[in-house]
Design a protein around this motif. Structure first.
Motif, PDB file in Angstrom:
ATOM      1  N   ALA A  59      -4.578   7.234  -0.184  1.00 45.55           N
ATOM      2  CA  ALA A  59      -3.990   6.054  -0.123  1.00 45.55           C
ATOM      3  C   ALA A  59      -4.802   5.531   1.017  1.00 45.55           C
ATOM      4  N   GLU A  60      -4.656   6.238   2.043  1.00 44.83           N
ATOM      5  CA  GLU A  60      -5.094   5.016   3.340  1.00 44.83           C
ATOM      6  C   GLU A  60      -7.505   4.806   2.446  1.00 44.83           C
ATOM      7  N   LEU A  61      -7.661   5.888   2.560  1.00 47.07           N
ATOM      8  CA  LEU A  61      -9.282   5.541   1.606  1.00 47.07           C
ATOM      9  C   LEU A  61      -9.491   4.687   1.277  1.00 47.07           C
ATOM     10  N   VAL A  62      -8.707   4.616   0.140  1.00 46.30           N
ATOM     11  CA  VAL A  62      -8.719   3.707  -0.718  1.00 46.30           C
ATOM     12  C   VAL A  62      -8.464   1.876  -0.118  1.00 46.30           C
ATOM     13  N   CYS A  63      -7.388   2.152   0.554  1.00 45.01           N
ATOM     14  CA  CYS A  63      -6.381   0.941   1.790  1.00 45.01           C
ATOM     15  C   CYS A  63      -7.740   0.658   1.256  1.00 45.01           C
ATOM     16  N   ALA A  64      -8.675   0.986   2.562  1.00 42.79           N
ATOM     17  CA  ALA A  64      -9.378   0.678   3.020  1.00 42.79           C
ATOM     18  C   ALA A  64     -10.888   0.461   2.811  1.00 42.79           C
ATOM     19  N   LEU A  65     -11.375   1.044   1.887  1.00 46.61           N
ATOM     20  CA  LEU A  65     -12.543   0.836   0.768  1.00 46.61           C
ATOM     21  C   LEU A  65     -12.125  -1.109   0.015  1.00 46.61           C
ATOM     22  N   ARG A  66     -10.259  -0.881  -0.147  1.00 45.01           N
ATOM     23  CA  ARG A  66     -10.544  -2.041  -1.038  1.00 45.01           C
ATOM     24  C   ARG A  66     -10.385  -2.917  -0.326  1.00 45.01           C
ATOM     25  N   HIS A  67     -10.133  -3.022   0.507  1.00 46.39           N
ATOM     26  CA  HIS A  67      -9.949  -4.093   2.050  1.00 46.39           C
ATOM     27  C   HIS A  67     -11.818  -4.767   2.244  1.00 46.39           C
ATOM     28  N   CYS A  68     -12.666  -4.059   1.986  1.00 42.38           N
ATOM     29  CA  CYS A  68     -14.203  -3.719   2.918  1.00 42.38           C
ATOM     30  C   CYS A  68     -14.609  -4.739   1.445  1.00 42.38           C
ATOM     31  N   ALA A  69     -14.624  -3.890   0.248  1.00 44.02           N
ATOM     32  CA  ALA A  69     -15.149  -4.695  -0.430  1.00 44.02           C
ATOM     33  C   ALA A  69     -14.157  -5.919  -1.485  1.00 44.02           C
ATOM     34  N   GLN A  70     -13.713  -6.328  -0.373  1.00 43.06           N
ATOM     35  CA  GLN A  70     -12.712  -7.643  -1.007  1.00 43.06           C
ATOM     36  C   GLN A  70     -12.105  -7.111  -2.123  1.00 43.06           C
ATOM     37  N   LEU A  71     -12.084  -6.587  -2.587  1.00 43.97           N
ATOM     38  CA  LEU A  71     -10.932  -6.590  -3.967  1.00 43.97           C
ATOM     39  C   LEU A  71      -9.746  -6.726  -4.076  1.00 43.97           C
ATOM     40  N   ASN A 104      -9.588   1.674  14.705  1.00 46.89           N
ATOM     41  CA  ASN A 104      -8.910   1.966  14.003  1.00 46.89           C
ATOM     42  C   ASN A 104      -9.154   3.166  13.427  1.00 46.89           C
ATOM     43  N   GLY A 105      -9.985   3.269  12.556  1.00 50.55           N
ATOM     44  CA  GLY A 105     -10.357   4.012  11.720  1.00 50.55           C
ATOM     45  C   GLY A 105      -9.025   4.273  10.230  1.00 50.55           C
ATOM     46  N   ILE A 106      -9.562   5.362   9.765  1.00 50.86           N
ATOM     47  CA  ILE A 106      -8.354   5.367   8.482  1.00 50.86           C
ATOM     48  C   ILE A 106      -8.146   6.509   8.813  1.00 50.86           C
ATOM     49  N   GLY A 107      -7.823   7.797   9.876  1.00 45.04           N
ATOM     50  CA  GLY A 107      -7.043   9.310   9.909  1.00 45.04           C
ATOM     51  C   GLY A 107      -7.556   9.928   8.833  1.00 45.04           C
ATOM     52  N   VAL A 108      -8.936  10.137   8.209  1.00 42.38           N
ATOM     53  CA  VAL A 108      -9.401  11.120   7.687  1.00 42.38           C
ATOM     54  C   VAL A 108     -10.324  12.397   8.350  1.00 42.38           C
ATOM     55  N   VAL A 115       0.619  -1.341  -0.408  1.00 44.41           N
ATOM     56  CA  VAL A 115       0.143  -0.421  -0.091  1.00 44.41           C
ATOM     57  C   VAL A 115       1.077   0.861  -0.058  1.00 44.41           C
ATOM     58  N   PRO A 116       1.456   1.836  -1.270  1.00 44.86           N
ATOM     59  CA  PRO A 116       1.993   2.873  -0.946  1.00 44.86           C
ATOM     60  C   PRO A 116       1.942   4.043  -0.629  1.00 44.86           C
ATOM     61  N   HIS A 117       2.412   4.209   0.648  1.00 45.19           N
ATOM     62  CA  HIS A 117       0.881   5.686   1.250  1.00 45.19           C
ATOM     63  C   HIS A 117       1.904   6.610   0.417  1.00 45.19           C
ATOM     64  N   ASP A 118       3.189   6.551  -0.029  1.00 43.40           N
ATOM     65  CA  ASP A 118       4.079   8.381  -0.626  1.00 43.40           C
ATOM     66  C   ASP A 118       3.915   8.505  -1.289  1.00 43.40           C
ATOM     67  N   MET A 119       2.934   7.980  -2.527  1.00 45.23           N
ATOM     68  CA  MET A 119       2.350   7.906  -3.707  1.00 45.23           C
ATOM     69  C   MET A 119       2.400   9.393  -4.489  1.00 45.23           C
ATOM     70  N   LEU A 120       0.779   9.752  -3.525  1.00 44.63           N
ATOM     71  CA  LEU A 120       0.143  11.358  -4.164  1.00 44.63           C
ATOM     72  C   LEU A 120       0.530  11.729  -2.515  1.00 44.63           C
ATOM     73  N   THR A 121       1.359  12.155  -2.465  1.00 44.86           N
ATOM     74  CA  THR A 121       1.761  13.345  -0.710  1.00 44.86           C
ATOM     75  C   THR A 121       1.089  14.081  -0.960  1.00 44.86           C
ATOM     76  N   ASP A 122       0.427  14.968  -2.304  1.00 46.31           N
ATOM     77  CA  ASP A 122      -0.712  15.849  -2.377  1.00 46.31           C
ATOM     78  C   ASP A 122      -1.911  16.359  -2.029  1.00 46.31           C
ATOM     79  N   LEU A 123      -2.145  14.352  -1.975  1.00 45.12           N
ATOM     80  CA  LEU A 123      -3.971  14.229  -1.839  1.00 45.12           C
ATOM     81  C   LEU A 123      -3.576  13.200  -0.232  1.00 45.12           C
ATOM     82  N   PRO A 124      -3.204  14.359   0.850  1.00 53.05           N
ATOM     83  CA  PRO A 124      -3.049  13.342   2.383  1.00 53.05           C
ATOM     84  C   PRO A 124      -4.583  12.520   2.871  1.00 53.05           C
ATOM     85  N   GLY A 125      -4.792  11.509   3.248  1.00 55.42           N
ATOM     86  CA  GLY A 125      -5.124  10.599   3.487  1.00 55.42           C
ATOM     87  C   GLY A 125      -6.553   9.885   2.494  1.00 55.42           C
TER      88      GLY A 125
END
Length: 247
Positions: free
Chosen positions: A24-36, A241-245, A12-22
């Protein structure tokens, strides 16, 4: 310029979009919850403030294309709802390409074309025209049901990662442009997207969109099941613990 955020099960590349904080974490959480199994986010100016779920026949990785204007909203609420809606389309297996023999509108159009070629009587051609029209209307209705279902499942996905799903999806729908009078009169029957008003009204009820019991098989879509929780050992995220947004 197009930027890509690729999420795979192992990294999960946290630093790929440094100008869009949160994001990467949001997409990661949604992907896992959607079981993709994976997800590719493509940010492009071509879509303006729209988004779309897309796929690729090469690697079959689920894709979500986001317009750059979505990233420039005064707040992030519409972006969260839009992103969850498009991921829900993938989770519910919407838009999957089907073989032509499982595509009633294609079969009906092919039959009509064949009837014209062999010079069938006008009565038979009229019947085929009616069948084509019926299958087109049925397909449009199926697509509208999928939009309603993606809204409903987006709420569950956002709730599953600890965010106020109904509020976020409602914020995304609030930005939609109202349909013109001609659409409300007859155009809706041929369109695969419900009107913004209809989507907001259905979301507010908290109930799935109404299905017609007599509808043909290809019109029906299954009601979304409850979205599971999520966890990601790669980034330390979890349902507790949520996703920090902030919303």
């Amino acid at each position: 310029m197009t930027r890509n955020l690729t999420l795979s099960p192992s990294t999960v590349p946290h630093d790929m979009l440094t100008d869009l904080p949160g994001l990467a974490e949001l997409v990661c959480a949604l992907r896992h919850c959607a079981q993709l199994p994976g997800l590719l986010i493509r940010i492009t100016p071509d879509l303006d403030n729209n988004a779309e779920a897309a796929g690729s026949r090469c690697d079959r990785t689920p894709r979500v294309n986001l317009g750059t204007d979505l990233l420039q909203e005064p707040d992030s609420l519409p972006l969260y709802g839009v992103l969850a809606h498009e991921i829900a389309h993938h989770a519910l297996d919407h838009g999957r390409t089907r073989a032509f023999w499982c595509n009633p509108p294609w079969l009906a159009k092919a039959a009509l074309l064949g009837g014209v070629v062999v010079h069938l009587p006008l009565t038979a051609l009229a019947v085929l025209v009616c069948i084509v029209l019926a299958t087109v209307l049925a397909g449009a209705r199926r697509d509208r049901l999928q939009e309603y279902d993606a809204d409903a499942y987006a709420v569950q996905l956002l709730d599953g990662i600890g965010l106020p799903g109904r509020r976020l999806v409602a914020a995304a729908l609030a930005d939609l442009i109202e349909a013109p009078p001609g659409y409300r009169l007859i155009g809706w029957a041929f369109d695969g997207h419900p009107s913004a008003r209809a989507r907001r009204r259905t979301l507010a009820t908290g109930r799935p969109a109404r299905r017609l019991r007599w509808a043909l098989l290809w019109q029906r879509t299954p009601n979304p099941a409850t979205a599971p929780g999520f966890s990601c050992t790669a980034c330390g995220l979890g349902s507790s613990n949520g996703i920090g947004v902030s919303v």
